[in-house]
Design a protein around this motif. Structure first.
Motif, PDB file in Angstrom:
ATOM      1  N   UNK A 133       0.664  -1.132   0.193  1.00  0.00           N
ATOM      2  CA  UNK A 133      -0.378  -0.326  -0.405  1.00  0.00           C
ATOM      3  C   UNK A 133       0.582   1.215   0.171  1.00  0.00           C
ATOM      4  N   UNK A 134       1.934   1.285   0.746  1.00  0.00           N
ATOM      5  CA  UNK A 134       2.785   3.038   0.856  1.00  0.00           C
ATOM      6  C   UNK A 134       4.310   2.781   0.730  1.00  0.00           C
ATOM      7  N   UNK A 135       4.670   0.662   0.164  1.00  0.00           N
ATOM      8  CA  UNK A 135       6.340   0.489  -0.733  1.00  0.00           C
ATOM      9  C   UNK A 135       6.920   1.184   0.891  1.00  0.00           C
ATOM     10  N   UNK A 136       6.244   0.742   2.047  1.00  0.00           N
ATOM     11  CA  UNK A 136       7.885   0.552   3.597  1.00  0.00           C
ATOM     12  C   UNK A 136       7.956  -0.433   2.916  1.00  0.00           C
ATOM     13  N   UNK A 137       9.558   0.197   2.983  1.00  0.00           N
ATOM     14  CA  UNK A 137       9.915  -2.082   3.502  1.00  0.00           C
ATOM     15  C   UNK A 137      10.458  -1.941   5.053  1.00  0.00           C
ATOM     16  N   UNK A 138      10.705  -3.063   4.899  1.00  0.00           N
ATOM     17  CA  UNK A 138      11.419  -3.324   6.640  1.00  0.00           C
ATOM     18  C   UNK A 138      11.645  -4.408   7.043  1.00  0.00           C
ATOM     19  N   UNK A 139      12.548  -4.892   7.918  1.00  0.00           N
ATOM     20  CA  UNK A 139      13.489  -6.487   7.753  1.00  0.00           C
ATOM     21  C   UNK A 139      12.923  -7.137   8.986  1.00  0.00           C
ATOM     22  N   UNK A 140      12.826  -8.381   8.707  1.00  0.00           N
ATOM     23  CA  UNK A 140      12.323  -9.388   9.965  1.00  0.00           C
ATOM     24  C   UNK A 140      13.533 -10.579   9.594  1.00  0.00           C
ATOM     25  N   UNK A 141      14.279 -10.846  10.943  1.00  0.00           N
ATOM     26  CA  UNK A 141      14.703 -12.199  11.604  1.00  0.00           C
ATOM     27  C   UNK A 141      13.986 -13.147  12.371  1.00  0.00           C
ATOM     28  N   UNK A 142      13.774 -14.232  12.295  1.00  0.00           N
ATOM     29  CA  UNK A 142      12.946 -15.143  13.080  1.00  0.00           C
ATOM     30  C   UNK A 142      13.850 -16.473  13.082  1.00  0.00           C
ATOM     31  N   UNK A 143      14.287 -16.356  14.845  1.00  0.00           N
ATOM     32  CA  UNK A 143      14.799 -17.819  15.222  1.00  0.00           C
ATOM     33  C   UNK A 143      14.903 -18.486  16.181  1.00  0.00           C
TER      34      UNK A 143
ATOM     35  N   UNK B  85      13.701  -0.519   9.299  1.00  0.00           N
ATOM     36  CA  UNK B  85      13.514  -0.744  10.272  1.00  0.00           C
ATOM     37  C   UNK B  85      13.429  -2.526  10.475  1.00  0.00           C
ATOM     38  N   UNK B  86      13.510  -2.975  11.817  1.00  0.00           N
ATOM     39  CA  UNK B  86      13.160  -4.132  11.852  1.00  0.00           C
ATOM     40  C   UNK B  86      13.013  -4.900  13.246  1.00  0.00           C
ATOM     41  N   UNK B  87      12.064  -6.244  12.264  1.00  0.00           N
ATOM     42  CA  UNK B  87      11.803  -6.998  13.263  1.00  0.00           C
ATOM     43  C   UNK B  87      12.255  -8.593  13.746  1.00  0.00           C
ATOM     44  N   UNK B  88      12.686  -8.620  15.268  1.00  0.00           N
ATOM     45  CA  UNK B  88      12.825  -9.884  15.261  1.00  0.00           C
ATOM     46  C   UNK B  88      11.988 -11.067  15.834  1.00  0.00           C
TER      47      UNK B  88
END
Length: 272
Positions: A140-150, A182-185
């Motif tokens: 919807x707004x082209x915002x990028x973010x990063x995800x890490x999963x462990x 912006x990052x999420x773990x």
């Protein structure tokens, strides 16, 4: 009147929060009896449908479980390799809603002294541990973010290995692609918020549950199919976001539960 209507139509849509879930789905084993995967896969899929996440970091996911979930979740897809570099073991699989976000780039590394070698183990614990990471773009707004999963080692004596894994994750935040995003773990960290592992991670990323304006559901997340959890070992950590809500989900049908962990969900506003 026409001018006003045109102006209203041209006004940008209000921003919507990013919905992130962490979900240890529990690997498929017949020893779980009434809670074997075939009995709970519909409940697990229903939990996702109700929560409407944009993205889910899973733990213990086997390929057939990922495929079963996607068959029950129109519009979703998943990706990842397993902890030994193939598809026969546990994946840190990432499930995402293709209608709301677009996958831009992804990869993985192992929590060991040789992080580029699939299946590598260091620091005295028995199973390979890894991180799946990805960069996404909102439709919807082209915002990028990063995800890490462990998923960190599980034994009481593995706290040192968990802390080393946390240190590696923090170091990789600056070297992986998307370091400025912006990052999420997400993860099952197999330790509690009073641990050195938690301190290491939250020096770089905020714990979304205590930071959220609203919290729903029990704080603890591991319940071993009882519905009564005793430890908060599943977390969603983030930077570059303001946490709005943090929810613990307790989906079940009678005595059959979605998993032996409660899934957790965070609604996050981009801060930039």
């Amino acid at each position: 009147m026409i001018v006003l209507l045109l102006a209203a139509a041209a006004a940008p849509a209000s921003p919507s929060p990013l919905r992130v879930m962490s979900f240890n789905v529990r690997l498929p084993v017949e020893a779980d009896g009434a809670n074997r995967w075939e009995a709970r896969r519909d409940i697990a899929a229903a939990a996702v449908r109700r929560a409407r996440p944009d993205v889910i970091g899973t733990q213990e996911l086997h390929k057939r479980q990922g495929d079963d979930l996607i068959a029950r979740l129109p519009g979703y897809a998943w990706f990842g390799i397993d902890r030994r570099g193939g598809h026969a073991d546990e994946h840190m699989g990432v499930v995402y809603n293709r209608r709301t976000i677009r996958l831009v780039q992804f990869g993985e590394f192992w929590l060991s002294d040789t992080p580029t070698i699939p299946g590598s183990i260091s620091w005295g614990h028995p199973y390979p541990r890894m991180v799946t990471w990805a960069i996404f773009e909102r439709v919807r707004d082209k915002r990028q973010f990063r995800l890490l999963d462990t998923h960190l080692p599980y034994r009481a004596e593995d706290e040192g290995a968990r802390e080393k894994g946390a240190q590696m994750i923090v170091a990789r935040l600056t070297t992986l692609p998307g370091a400025d995003l912006p990052t999420v773990l997400t993860g099952d960290f197999n330790t509690t918020p009073d641990s050195a592992t938690y301190a290491t991670l939250t020096a770089a990323l905020a714990d979304t549950r205590p930071a959220a304006a609203r919290r729903d559901g029990p704080e603890a997340t591991f319940h071993n199919y009882t519905g009564v959890a005793d430890r908060r070992i599943d977390w969603i950590l983030a930077r570059g976001f303001t946490p709005l809500t943090a929810k613990t989900l307790n989906d079940h049908k009678g005595p059959v539960w979605a998993s032996d962990h409660f899934p957790i969900l965070a609604e996050l506003n981009f801060t930039r």
